[in-house]
Design an enzyme around this catalytic site. Structure first.
Site, PDB file in Angstrom:
ATOM      1  N   GLY A  21      -3.448   5.893   4.777  1.00 19.20           N
ATOM      2  CA  GLY A  21      -2.788   4.661   3.909  1.00 19.20           C
ATOM      3  C   GLY A  21      -3.395   3.264   4.419  1.00 19.20           C
ATOM      4  O   GLY A  21      -4.418   3.322   5.301  1.00 19.20           O
ATOM      5  N   GLY A  22      -2.742   2.276   3.929  1.00 16.12           N
ATOM      6  CA  GLY A  22      -3.507   0.985   4.128  1.00 16.12           C
ATOM      7  C   GLY A  22      -2.959   0.609   5.580  1.00 16.12           C
ATOM      8  O   GLY A  22      -3.619  -0.356   6.190  1.00 16.12           O
ATOM      9  N   VAL A  26      -1.759   9.846   7.952  1.00 18.00           N
ATOM     10  CA  VAL A  26      -0.846  10.992   8.347  1.00 18.00           C
ATOM     11  C   VAL A  26      -1.879  12.229   8.675  1.00 18.00           C
ATOM     12  O   VAL A  26      -2.597  12.494   7.738  1.00 18.00           O
ATOM     13  CB  VAL A  26       0.038  11.096   7.361  1.00 18.00           C
ATOM     14  CG1 VAL A  26       1.053  12.234   7.848  1.00 18.00           C
ATOM     15  CG2 VAL A  26       1.105   9.824   7.235  1.00 18.00           C
ATOM     16  N   ASP A 135      10.335   0.780  -0.866  1.00 19.35           N
ATOM     17  CA  ASP A 135       9.397   1.118  -1.414  1.00 19.35           C
ATOM     18  C   ASP A 135       9.611   2.560  -1.676  1.00 19.35           C
ATOM     19  O   ASP A 135       8.827   3.758  -1.521  1.00 19.35           O
ATOM     20  CB  ASP A 135       7.839   1.439  -0.316  1.00 19.35           C
ATOM     21  CG  ASP A 135       6.779   1.673  -1.171  1.00 19.35           C
ATOM     22  OD1 ASP A 135       6.633   1.515  -2.461  1.00 19.35           O
ATOM     23  OD2 ASP A 135       5.847   2.050  -0.584  1.00 19.35           O
TER      24      ASP A 135
END
Length: 661
Positions: A21-22, A26, A135
């Site tokens: 991710g940004g 994970v 989100d």
């Protein structure tokens, strides 16, 4: 990036990468202590010194750890490895909702509601704790192999790309699911999450998002200015009541949306009811709130994007202008073709009469019994009555898969055709059932197995010489009679007689009456004479706590050295079970010995527990296993947390605290 094989926090061994991710990556990891797979979210190395990013990460850990819900990914541990923050979560082995929709669309409408109910239930709890997701999108909603929903990524953004926009100090989200007020930089509220939930529901029904475009700007403009495309025009089979749930959740003005996720869930649950078949189209009361300019914080469009915004707004104005009715032309057409209009009116009346006749005739025909599994008794009753059926007898039974108070099944079963007005019996769950273990000592092995397996127990056989018990008869059982357990989660080991061992006559031991012994004294006696104890416990109002209630074989029996003696230890008088926690775990069998003879009894397992009635220093269960075995142990925790320790062949393999709930 963290390399495979790295041991994070001296406990979690990295197996593979699940996603990048940004702000965080994970990984799939193995908890080497509990021997289970987990998902580990680790803050990116290049961002660990940014205070704002670190604060986001800490907010997610704090927010999610406070949300205990079966449809929210559980946070198991939070820590730091050499200054690098990480968060350990349960691993959900299954696709995200985006992939599930892409693979299985179109979805059955009842399945859509079942999936959405789980999401809304989770968000209802989150909003109750004043946690706004910001989100929500199918990519952040996971589904396990059994169809259970798990919402992830609370409070921290995923990868930024061309279809993501940022709201300063408030949210990072995908523009496909973002509310109009988020794109304007306005205040993000619970109604902003509800807007995203409405878009997710739209996608579940149709298989695609309502708005697409070449850029984030064009998509955001559509969310703010254009009405949600009609679902019923794409699929007339979708009831208006279900489309109305989408329209209300995605109203442009937050005041027109549902006040809570629970309110949206309640409306959704009745959207397929026949009583709502003629529901009118939802119309907001506060207008569409169409602003000419949308401000996206921290987003500076280039000249091409500015031209795109201007073009989108011009097209919207032209569409509005072209959609205005031509009143004069319509009046002229009426005057010119009045006979045609009279004919059309007569035909409409005729068709309406025919429809009434068909509906009236159908009301006398058979109806299909709806599936009310997992609904409360009240909701199930409403579902049945809405199709013209009546509720008959209410029967209760235990169920390990259906929560207490929810419907297990109906008689006749769901999907059956039946006359209107007939009675339907409901089976309602009493929750997971606890049963008393029967006494099978002395029974032939086959009879004992049949008796236990009918009750749902798993049975393991162990052979042992016996001078007093006939061959193929049960000498003892690993769980004493009358102990209450869950059959589907319990394995019982039966010690079965092989008859006399003539070679061991000089090693025979005559058993004393252990009823006069304490557990500690019995263990010392067994150790001194080369015997093995299988210990179970039971409540007794007559035998003092810690003393032996019963033994098998009986006192006075001669047994060879190395025999297993089953004893039941008193827990004292049964107390009121105010707070009980059930701990389920599995002990795996390790075949570290090449000895395949009858004398090889397998792994020696000793279980210790600490709760209101037990001390961690006393053995709670003592047995041998030759295969993986499941355990279900109740803890009485009125006076605080408990503890569990499992020892296999002298080595501790499990040690953890146990909390109620």
């Amino acid at each position: 990036m963290i390399n495979k094989g790295y041991l994070l926090g001296d406990r979690y061994r990295i197996i593979d990468t699940l996603g990048e991710g940004g702000m965080a990556n994970v990984y799939l990891a193995e908890d080497i202590i509990l021997q289970r797979k987990v998902a580990v979210k680790i803050l990116r190395l290049d961002l660990q010194k940014e205070p704002q990013t670190l604060a986001r990460f800490q907010r997610e850990a704090l927010a999610t750890s406070e949300l205990s819900h079966p449809n929210i990914v559980m946070v198991l541990d939070v820590g730091a490895d050499h200054g690098l923050p990480y968060m350990v979560m349960e691993y959900v082995d299954g696709p995200d909702l985006k992939d599930y929709i892409r693979t299985n669309s179109p979805l059955n409408l009842r399945l859509v509601i079942k999936i959405m109910d789980q999401i809304l239930s989770a968000m209802s709890l989150a909003h109750k704790h004043n946690v706004i997701h910001r989100d929500l999108k199918p990519q952040n909603i996971l589904m396990d192999k059994h169809g259970n929903i798990k919402i992830a990524d609370f409070g921290i953004a995923v990868a930024l790309n061309q279809n993501s926009v940022t709201q300063t100090n408030s949210a990072i989200g995908s523009v496909h699911y973002m509310s109009p007020e988020q794109t304007r930089g306005g205040l993000v509220t619970k109604q902003s999450d509800i807007y995203s939930l409405g878009i997710i529901l739209y996608e579940l029904i149709t298989g695609h998002v309502p708005f697409n475009g070449d850029s984030a700007v064009s998509i955001a403009l559509k969310h703010a200015q254009e009405p949600i495309p009609s679902i019923r025009k794409q699929d007339p089979e979708v009831p208006q009541a279900l489309e109305n749930v989408v329209l209300k959740a995605t109203a442009k003005d937050p005041r027109d949306r549902y006040h809570s996720a629970k309110q949206m869930q309640d409306d959704l649950d009745t959207s397929l009811n026949p009583s709502r078949a003629n529901e009118p189209l939802f119309n907001p009361t506060h207008g569409n709130n169409n602003d000419e300019t949308i401000i996206l914080p921290n987003f500076k469009p280039n000249s091409k994007q500015k031209e795109e915004i201007k073009e989108d707004q011009t097209n919207t104005e032209n569409m509005t202008e072209n959609s205005r009715p031509k009143k004069a032309s319509f009046t002229q057409a009426m005057r010119k073709h009045k006979w045609w209009w009279l004919f059309i009116g007569f035909a409409a009346v005729l068709i309406a009469g025919l429809m009434i006749f068909v509906l009236t005739n159908n009301s006398r025909k058979d109806v299909r019994i709806p599936d009310v599994t997992n609904l409360s008794e009240k909701k199930a009753r409403n579902e049945l009555e809405n199709v013209g059926l009546k509720v008959g007898r209410i029967k209760h039974k235990s169920s390990d898969s259906i929560d207490q108070g929810k419907v297990i099944k109906t008689t006749p079963p769901a999907g059956s055709q039946i006359k209107r007005g007939r009675f339907i019996d409901l089976y309602v769950s009493d929750g997971a059932g606890m049963v008393k273990v029967p006494d099978v000592t002395g029974d032939e092995y086959e009879i004992a197995v049949e008796k236990l397996e009918k009750m749902g127990f798993e049975v393991i056989r162990e052979n042992q010489f016996s001078a007093s018990v006939p061959p193929n008869h049960v000498i003892g059982q690993s769980i004493a009679a009358d102990v209450e357990v869950k059959p589907t989660q319990t394995t019982i080991t039966l010690t079965v007689s092989k008859g006399k061992n003539d070679r061991a006559k000089h090693h025979m031991i005559k058993l004393p009456d252990l009823k006069d012994y304490s557990l500690k004294d019995a263990q010392e006696y067994a150790h001194k004479h080369g015997l093995t104890l299988q210990v179970s416990s039971a409540y007794s109002s007559k035998v003092k706590k810690g003393m032996i209630i019963s033994m098998s074989p009986a006192a006075g029996t001669e047994v060879p050295r190395g025999s297993t003696i089953s004893i039941s230890v008193s827990e004292g008088q049964k107390k009121e079970r105010n707070l009980t926690a059930i701990k389920n775990f599995t002990v795996s069998y390790e075949n570290n010995d090449e000895d395949d003879s009858d004398n090889n009894r397998g792994n020696h397992i000793q279980i210790y527990i600490a709760d209101d009635n037990h001390s961690i220093d006393d053995i709670y269960r003592d047995l041998y296993i030759k295969r993986d075995m499941n355990f279900s142990i109740p803890f009485q925790l009125k006076d605080g947390p408990g503890a569990l320790k499992v020892v296999r062949d002298g080595q501790t393999i499990l040690s953890e605290k146990v909390k109620n709930g």
